[in-house]
Design a protein around this motif. Structure first.
Motif, PDB file in Angstrom:
ATOM      1  N   ALA A  86       0.837  -1.201   0.000  1.00 39.21           N
ATOM      2  CA  ALA A  86       0.000   0.000   0.000  1.00 39.21           C
ATOM      3  C   ALA A  86       0.874   1.254   0.000  1.00 39.21           C
ATOM      4  O   ALA A  86       1.755   1.395   0.844  1.00 39.21           O
ATOM      5  CB  ALA A  86      -0.902   0.001   1.222  1.00 39.21           C
ATOM      6  N   ASN A  87       0.643   2.159  -0.949  1.00 41.36           N
ATOM      7  CA  ASN A  87       1.433   3.394  -0.992  1.00 41.36           C
ATOM      8  C   ASN A  87       0.620   4.612  -1.438  1.00 41.36           C
ATOM      9  O   ASN A  87       1.192   5.661  -1.716  1.00 41.36           O
ATOM     10  CB  ASN A  87       2.679   3.220  -1.866  1.00 41.36           C
ATOM     11  N   VAL A  88      -0.710   4.488  -1.497  1.00 37.07           N
ATOM     12  CA  VAL A  88      -1.591   5.602  -1.840  1.00 37.07           C
ATOM     13  C   VAL A  88      -2.753   5.593  -0.853  1.00 37.07           C
ATOM     14  O   VAL A  88      -3.290   4.538  -0.535  1.00 37.07           O
ATOM     15  CB  VAL A  88      -2.133   5.467  -3.282  1.00 37.07           C
ATOM     16  N   GLY A  89      -3.136   6.774  -0.371  1.00 35.40           N
ATOM     17  CA  GLY A  89      -4.263   6.860   0.565  1.00 35.40           C
ATOM     18  C   GLY A  89      -3.852   6.379   1.946  1.00 35.40           C
ATOM     19  O   GLY A  89      -2.724   6.605   2.394  1.00 35.40           O
ATOM     20  N   ILE A  90      -4.753   5.698   2.623  1.00 33.63           N
ATOM     21  CA  ILE A  90      -4.455   5.179   3.962  1.00 33.63           C
ATOM     22  C   ILE A  90      -3.510   3.990   3.808  1.00 33.63           C
ATOM     23  O   ILE A  90      -3.835   3.027   3.114  1.00 33.63           O
ATOM     24  CB  ILE A  90      -5.746   4.768   4.698  1.00 33.63           C
ATOM     25  N   THR A  91      -2.360   4.068   4.465  1.00 33.88           N
ATOM     26  CA  THR A  91      -1.352   3.009   4.342  1.00 33.88           C
ATOM     27  C   THR A  91      -0.932   2.438   5.692  1.00 33.88           C
ATOM     28  O   THR A  91      -0.232   1.430   5.730  1.00 33.88           O
ATOM     29  CB  THR A  91      -0.090   3.534   3.622  1.00 33.88           C
ATOM     30  N   GLU A  92      -1.369   3.065   6.787  1.00 34.37           N
ATOM     31  CA  GLU A  92      -0.948   2.630   8.115  1.00 34.37           C
ATOM     32  C   GLU A  92      -1.662   1.326   8.491  1.00 34.37           C
ATOM     33  O   GLU A  92      -2.893   1.238   8.460  1.00 34.37           O
ATOM     34  CB  GLU A  92      -1.260   3.697   9.175  1.00 34.37           C
ATOM     35  N   ILE A  93      -0.881   0.342   8.874  1.00 36.54           N
ATOM     36  CA  ILE A  93      -1.407  -0.981   9.200  1.00 36.54           C
ATOM     37  C   ILE A  93      -2.500  -0.893  10.260  1.00 36.54           C
ATOM     38  O   ILE A  93      -3.568  -1.506  10.111  1.00 36.54           O
ATOM     39  CB  ILE A  93      -0.265  -1.925   9.644  1.00 36.54           C
ATOM     40  N   ASP A  94      -2.261  -0.174  11.342  1.00 35.02           N
ATOM     41  CA  ASP A  94      -3.244  -0.102  12.426  1.00 35.02           C
ATOM     42  C   ASP A  94      -4.569   0.497  11.966  1.00 35.02           C
ATOM     43  O   ASP A  94      -5.636   0.020  12.364  1.00 35.02           O
ATOM     44  CB  ASP A  94      -2.690   0.707  13.607  1.00 35.02           C
ATOM     45  N   ARG A  95      -4.516   1.531  11.155  1.00 32.91           N
ATOM     46  CA  ARG A  95      -5.754   2.160  10.671  1.00 32.91           C
ATOM     47  C   ARG A  95      -6.536   1.226   9.760  1.00 32.91           C
ATOM     48  O   ARG A  95      -7.755   1.121   9.862  1.00 32.91           O
ATOM     49  CB  ARG A  95      -5.439   3.464   9.936  1.00 32.91           C
TER      50      ARG A  95
END
Length: 168
Positions: A103-112
């Motif tokens: 993932a590298n566009v938009g939301i990329t944070e694992i926790d989120r």
């Protein structure tokens, strides 16, 4: 939900398409499915509908070409929205995500992302992840599956994932 981003170019995308075709070929006319493909753009190639015409789904899968960056969260979310269409008590609604997890566009944070998978699972749509590719992001894909009350798998080929698909 099929990741068609540039990092899936070549064999990983070919195997993801083979996996998706295998899934469709094992569904019956009373089952419902959709086909979503994403890179930095998300496309609903087949909105949720009964699998009474497998060829319609298979043509959509064959039409997928590799593209740009990876909006994994947006692709997954669109899949969850489609899985919820026509959801009823006693039915199984599940997102099957075929991706390398980069993932590298938009939301990329694992926790989120995992938190949203958990929220959607509470609403009755679970998530299982199928990791493909050489640079598979195991942390993200496993977190999504766990939080989404599904399973997380990794394979280099469609054959590697055949048994997990049968279990699903």
């Amino acid at each position: 939900v099929i990741d068609r981003s540039g990092s899936m170019q070549g064999r990983p995308l070919d195997e993801a398409k083979r996996c998706a075709s295998m899934i469709i070929n094992n569904l019956g006319p009373s089952d419902r499915a959709s086909i979503i493909a994403y890179d930095d753009r998300v496309d609903v190639l087949v909105p949720t509908r009964p699998v009474d015409d497998q060829l319609h789904f298979l043509r959509a899968i064959r039409s997928i070409d590799d593209g740009g960056r990876t909006a994994l969260h947006s692709g997954w979310l669109r899949g969850a929205e489609q899985a919820a269409v026509g959801q009823s008590a006693g039915s199984i609604s599940r997102v099957l995500l075929l991706s390398d997890g980069q993932a590298n566009v938009g939301i990329t944070e694992i926790d989120r992302i995992a938190s949203q998978c958990a929220t959607i699972a509470e609403e009755g749509v679970t998530t299982s992840t199928y990791g493909l590719g050489h640079h598979f992001n195991e942390d993200l894909m496993v977190a999504m599956a766990r939080a989404g009350l599904g399973q997380g798998y990794y394979g280099e080929s469609a054959e590697d994932l055949e048994d997990p698909f049968r279990e699903e």
